[in-house]
Write a protein that holds these residues in place. Structure first.
Motif, PDB file in Angstrom:
ATOM      1  N   ASP A 118      25.395 103.424  37.480  1.00 43.53           N
ATOM      2  CA  ASP A 118      26.644 103.488  37.055  1.00 43.53           C
ATOM      3  C   ASP A 118      27.389 102.768  35.790  1.00 43.53           C
ATOM      4  N   THR A 119      26.808 101.561  35.602  1.00 46.11           N
ATOM      5  CA  THR A 119      26.933 100.860  34.235  1.00 46.11           C
ATOM      6  C   THR A 119      26.530 101.617  33.128  1.00 46.11           C
ATOM      7  N   ARG A 120      25.567 102.046  33.047  1.00 50.79           N
ATOM      8  CA  ARG A 120      24.805 102.848  32.029  1.00 50.79           C
ATOM      9  C   ARG A 120      25.582 104.284  31.931  1.00 50.79           C
ATOM     10  N   MET A 121      26.061 104.740  32.839  1.00 50.38           N
ATOM     11  CA  MET A 121      26.683 106.168  32.754  1.00 50.38           C
ATOM     12  C   MET A 121      28.172 105.899  32.123  1.00 50.38           C
ATOM     13  N   TYR A 122      28.778 104.804  32.595  1.00 48.38           N
ATOM     14  CA  TYR A 122      30.137 104.309  31.854  1.00 48.38           C
ATOM     15  C   TYR A 122      29.964 103.924  30.387  1.00 48.38           C
ATOM     16  N   LEU A 123      29.003 103.069  30.117  1.00 43.80           N
ATOM     17  CA  LEU A 123      28.693 102.583  28.869  1.00 43.80           C
ATOM     18  C   LEU A 123      28.348 103.488  27.793  1.00 43.80           C
ATOM     19  N   ARG A 124      27.731 104.682  28.306  1.00 43.61           N
ATOM     20  CA  ARG A 124      27.329 105.522  27.223  1.00 43.61           C
ATOM     21  C   ARG A 124      28.679 106.619  26.917  1.00 43.61           C
ATOM     22  N   GLU A 125      29.415 106.713  27.675  1.00 38.15           N
ATOM     23  CA  GLU A 125      30.772 107.515  27.461  1.00 38.15           C
ATOM     24  C   GLU A 125      31.607 106.755  26.585  1.00 38.15           C
ATOM     25  N   GLU A 126      31.852 105.340  26.670  1.00 41.64           N
ATOM     26  CA  GLU A 126      32.211 104.512  25.878  1.00 41.64           C
ATOM     27  C   GLU A 126      31.900 104.459  24.397  1.00 41.64           C
ATOM     28  N   ILE A 127      30.467 104.588  24.524  1.00 44.94           N
ATOM     29  CA  ILE A 127      29.803 104.331  23.278  1.00 44.94           C
ATOM     30  C   ILE A 127      30.210 105.788  22.511  1.00 44.94           C
ATOM     31  N   LEU A 128      30.163 106.920  22.943  1.00 40.95           N
ATOM     32  CA  LEU A 128      30.649 108.180  22.413  1.00 40.95           C
ATOM     33  C   LEU A 128      32.241 107.990  21.958  1.00 40.95           C
ATOM     34  N   ASN A 129      33.170 107.426  22.860  1.00 39.86           N
ATOM     35  CA  ASN A 129      34.324 107.357  22.578  1.00 39.86           C
ATOM     36  C   ASN A 129      34.761 106.448  21.345  1.00 39.86           C
ATOM     37  N   LEU A 130      33.868 105.239  21.182  1.00 36.79           N
ATOM     38  CA  LEU A 130      33.883 104.584  19.957  1.00 36.79           C
ATOM     39  C   LEU A 130      33.582 104.869  18.927  1.00 36.79           C
ATOM     40  N   THR A 131      32.446 105.859  18.957  1.00 39.21           N
ATOM     41  CA  THR A 131      31.998 106.519  17.736  1.00 39.21           C
ATOM     42  C   THR A 131      33.017 107.412  17.313  1.00 39.21           C
ATOM     43  N   ASP A 132      33.481 108.262  17.996  1.00 41.53           N
ATOM     44  CA  ASP A 132      34.398 109.181  17.739  1.00 41.53           C
ATOM     45  C   ASP A 132      35.641 108.440  16.732  1.00 41.53           C
ATOM     46  N   SER A 133      35.962 107.296  17.615  1.00 44.89           N
ATOM     47  CA  SER A 133      37.158 106.372  16.745  1.00 44.89           C
ATOM     48  C   SER A 133      36.570 105.940  15.494  1.00 44.89           C
ATOM     49  N   LEU A 134      35.390 105.577  15.323  1.00 43.14           N
ATOM     50  CA  LEU A 134      34.960 105.078  13.978  1.00 43.14           C
ATOM     51  C   LEU A 134      34.849 106.265  13.048  1.00 43.14           C
ATOM     52  N   ILE A 135      34.283 107.511  13.505  1.00 42.14           N
ATOM     53  CA  ILE A 135      34.516 108.869  12.544  1.00 42.14           C
ATOM     54  C   ILE A 135      35.671 109.118  12.135  1.00 42.14           C
ATOM     55  N   LEU A 136      36.604 109.025  13.024  1.00 42.79           N
ATOM     56  CA  LEU A 136      38.237 109.316  12.582  1.00 42.79           C
ATOM     57  C   LEU A 136      38.436 108.180  11.322  1.00 42.79           C
ATOM     58  N   PHE A 137      38.146 107.020  11.704  1.00 43.97           N
ATOM     59  CA  PHE A 137      38.484 105.817  10.679  1.00 43.97           C
ATOM     60  C   PHE A 137      37.842 106.241   9.398  1.00 43.97           C
ATOM     61  N   ILE A 138      36.446 106.610   9.517  1.00 42.93           N
ATOM     62  CA  ILE A 138      35.740 106.990   8.360  1.00 42.93           C
ATOM     63  C   ILE A 138      36.267 108.040   7.373  1.00 42.93           C
ATOM     64  N   ASN A 139      36.548 108.831   7.943  1.00 43.66           N
ATOM     65  CA  ASN A 139      37.231 110.149   7.509  1.00 43.66           C
ATOM     66  C   ASN A 139      38.166 109.931   6.702  1.00 43.66           C
ATOM     67  N   ASP A 140      39.225 109.004   7.337  1.00 41.63           N
ATOM     68  CA  ASP A 140      40.378 108.675   6.699  1.00 41.63           C
ATOM     69  C   ASP A 140      40.350 107.753   5.340  1.00 41.63           C
ATOM     70  N   LEU A 141      39.225 106.816   5.683  1.00 41.89           N
ATOM     71  CA  LEU A 141      38.727 106.113   4.393  1.00 41.89           C
ATOM     72  C   LEU A 141      38.339 107.180   3.395  1.00 41.89           C
ATOM     73  N   LEU A 142      37.416 108.047   3.662  1.00 43.60           N
ATOM     74  CA  LEU A 142      37.038 109.024   2.675  1.00 43.60           C
ATOM     75  C   LEU A 142      37.862 109.718   1.993  1.00 43.60           C
ATOM     76  N   GLN A 143      38.944 109.988   2.685  1.00 38.60           N
ATOM     77  CA  GLN A 143      40.277 110.757   2.086  1.00 38.60           C
ATOM     78  C   GLN A 143      40.810 109.856   1.112  1.00 38.60           C
ATOM     79  N   LEU A 144      41.139 108.667   1.441  1.00 39.31           N
ATOM     80  CA  LEU A 144      41.872 107.615   0.649  1.00 39.31           C
ATOM     81  C   LEU A 144      40.876 107.557  -0.636  1.00 39.31           C
ATOM     82  N   ALA A 145      39.673 107.275  -0.538  1.00 43.63           N
ATOM     83  CA  ALA A 145      38.609 107.395  -1.554  1.00 43.63           C
ATOM     84  C   ALA A 145      38.729 108.257  -2.334  1.00 43.63           C
ATOM     85  N   ALA A 146      38.807 109.301  -1.898  1.00 43.59           N
ATOM     86  CA  ALA A 146      38.730 110.809  -2.888  1.00 43.59           C
ATOM     87  C   ALA A 146      40.039 110.840  -3.330  1.00 43.59           C
TER      88      ALA A 146
END
Length: 493
Positions: A118-146
């Motif tokens: 159960d813990t592995r199943m929950y954690l893997r989903e949260e890792i994907l959520n966190l990765t999504d959040s970081l990607i959104l942040f990165i994309n906006d930083l890239l836009q600011l850089a451009a």
């Protein structure tokens, strides 16, 4: 006589204080969905292997599907008397269809392999959520850089003026850091998304189970085959929280710069009013509280990492109740990181860097004098150490007369006294902050051209990470849909 599902050998029930000390239902509430999904996959496997008869499988399937859809509508409230999520779900099924059928669901498994599944199943989903959040942040930083490629910023070492830099260089530096954080999350996902169901209590089982089938139905990438290791393995949590801690440290570095640059003395960053607070007594105050809190919350995640490492180092192989304490710290680390990424992201996209102020500071703080030393090496063929001394003395003399590198006549005269012939125009071209930035053309340098090349590479890396997240989610969704479809068929037998 105890009424617990495990109570055969006990003459009396567990003490209430013991129950309160050991039950985990509040913590386990996040695992309900995954415990039901895991039970569905386990039941499908028991049916496929003909370990449980069709009539019992059909009754259990209907009950599990009812619980699954009921929980999707309104989260099930776990009963502390049932100790944990696993016994709660099993008890609810037995209450629905009786012990004769419902009591067969737990065949060939243990709470020991259930909880880590159960813990592995929950954690893997949260890792994907966190990765999504970081990607959104990165994309906006890239836009600011451009958008700011070529605008001026101040670079510091030791928090002392160092060299002028491109503002896009500053934004993209955090992109570079966060991209490594995404790589760490992907590694954590790889270590997490491994199936331990079927390890049972610690020694496997004499039933003819099919661990490959449950691996497929639960969307895992592989099997952790060694049952003794599987039930006591929490290194995946150590790895995940370690990744979280490093991300928090990077967010904290950004937060520190936000706090420092937004101070009146630096005046390099203007924080949006919505991300600051005032003082109860000093009317002029605009406090950068988000940056300060991000720095403070790093300690929570560092603390979680030390807790899990401390728990892990003190347990023997096989399940020990010490491991119950892994989830509270993991949940808090996840929640802290998610909120910190989100608020840091929003603060950065609403803050304004003051490039005009940076230009003024670069003139006043002598941060372009290194380029003058380089010119003396390239043009006049002076050894760098001698050029360094000449330019250092120049800075001291300008400071003594309360002047700066815009005093081209003084610099021209000083160089001539040292038998160095440069025109005033050459001096101005050399020490102009904007011109200095343009000349830093080395790979990974701060010039607009060098930064543009890095941004192109960063965009490609972000696309690869987003593709991985999407494919991982699709695999999990397909696995869950497949499991539900199997249960629906089994329920109609």
């Amino acid at each position: 006589m105890s009424a617990k599902l495990w109570a055969g050998v006990f003459k009396k029930d567990v003490d209430n204080e013991v129950l309160n000390y050991t039950e985990t239902t509040k913590i386990d509430s996040r695992l309900i969905r995954y415990d039901i999904w895991g039970s569905m996959a386990h039941l499908a496997m028991l049916s496929e292997q003909e370990i449980v008869a069709h009539d019992a499988v059909s009754a259990i399937s209907r009950s599990l599907l009812e619980l699954y859809y009921a929980n999707e509508r309104t989260p099930i409230e776990l009963d502390p008397q049932c100790e944990d999520v696993h016994l709660n779900i099993e008890t609810l099924i037995i209450q629905k269809i009786g012990r004769e059928a419902g009591g067969r669901l737990h065949t060939a498994r243990s709470r020991n392999d259930q909880v880590v599944t159960d813990t592995r199943m929950y954690l893997r989903e949260e890792i994907l959520n966190l990765t999504d959040s970081l990607i959104l942040f990165i994309n906006d930083l890239l836009q600011l850089a451009a958008e700011n490629n070529g605008h001026l910023a101040v670079g510091y070492t030791h928090l002392q003026p160092a060299q002028p830099i491109n503002l896009a260089f500053w934004y993209s530096a955090y992109v570079s850091m966060l991209l490594r954080d995404v790589e760490r999350l992907r590694d954590s996902y790889r270590y997490t998304n491994i199936n331990v169901l079927g390890a049972c209590a610690l020694a496997g089982t004499s039933f003819d189970i099919n661990r490959e089938l449950t691996t497929q139905l639960l969307g895992f990438d592989s099997i952790l085959h060694h049952s003794l290791d599987a039930t006591s393995s929490r290194d995946f949590i150590c790895h995940a929280i370690s990744s979280f801690a490093i991300i928090m440290s990077n967010l904290s570095r950004l937060a520190e710069e936000v706090v420092v640059w937004s101070s009146n003395e630096f005046g390099l960053l203007t924080i949006d009013d919505a991300f600051a607070t005032g003082s109860s007594i000093m009317p002029q105050k605009k406090n950068p509280v988000i940056g300060e809190l991000v720095k403070g919350k790093v300690g929570r995640v560092y603390g979680a990492l030390m807790q899990i490492l401390t728990i892990n180092k003190g347990i023997t192989l096989g399940y020990n109740c010490d491991l119950q304490e892994d989830k509270p710290m993991l949940w808090d680390a996840i929640d802290t990181l998610k909120s910190s990424v989100s608020i840091s992201h929003r603060q950065m996209t609403t803050s304004i860097y003051q490039s005009e102020r940076a230009n003024e500071l670069c003139w006043r703080n002598f941060s372009t004098v290194t380029e003058l030393a380089n010119l003396l090496v390239n043009r006049i063929n002076i050894p760098f150490r001698e050029a360094h001394k000449i330019c250092g003395t120049l800075v001291r003399k300008l400071t003594e007369i309360h002047s700066d590198l815009r005093d081209f006549n003084y610099i021209h005269k000083y160089l001539a006294e040292n038998s160095i012939s440069l025109t005033i125009l050459e001096i101005e071209e050399c020490v102009s902050p904007e011109k200095v930035v343009l000349r830093q053309l080395s790979s990974g340098g701060t010039s607009p051209k060098a930064v543009a090349n890095m941004l192109d590479d960063m965009y490609k890396r972000v696309l690869d990470h987003q593709l991985w997240v999407n494919e991982s989610r699709q695999k999990l969704n397909h696995a869950q849909d497949t499991t539900i479809a199997i249960l629906q068929k089994l329920s109609q037998i």
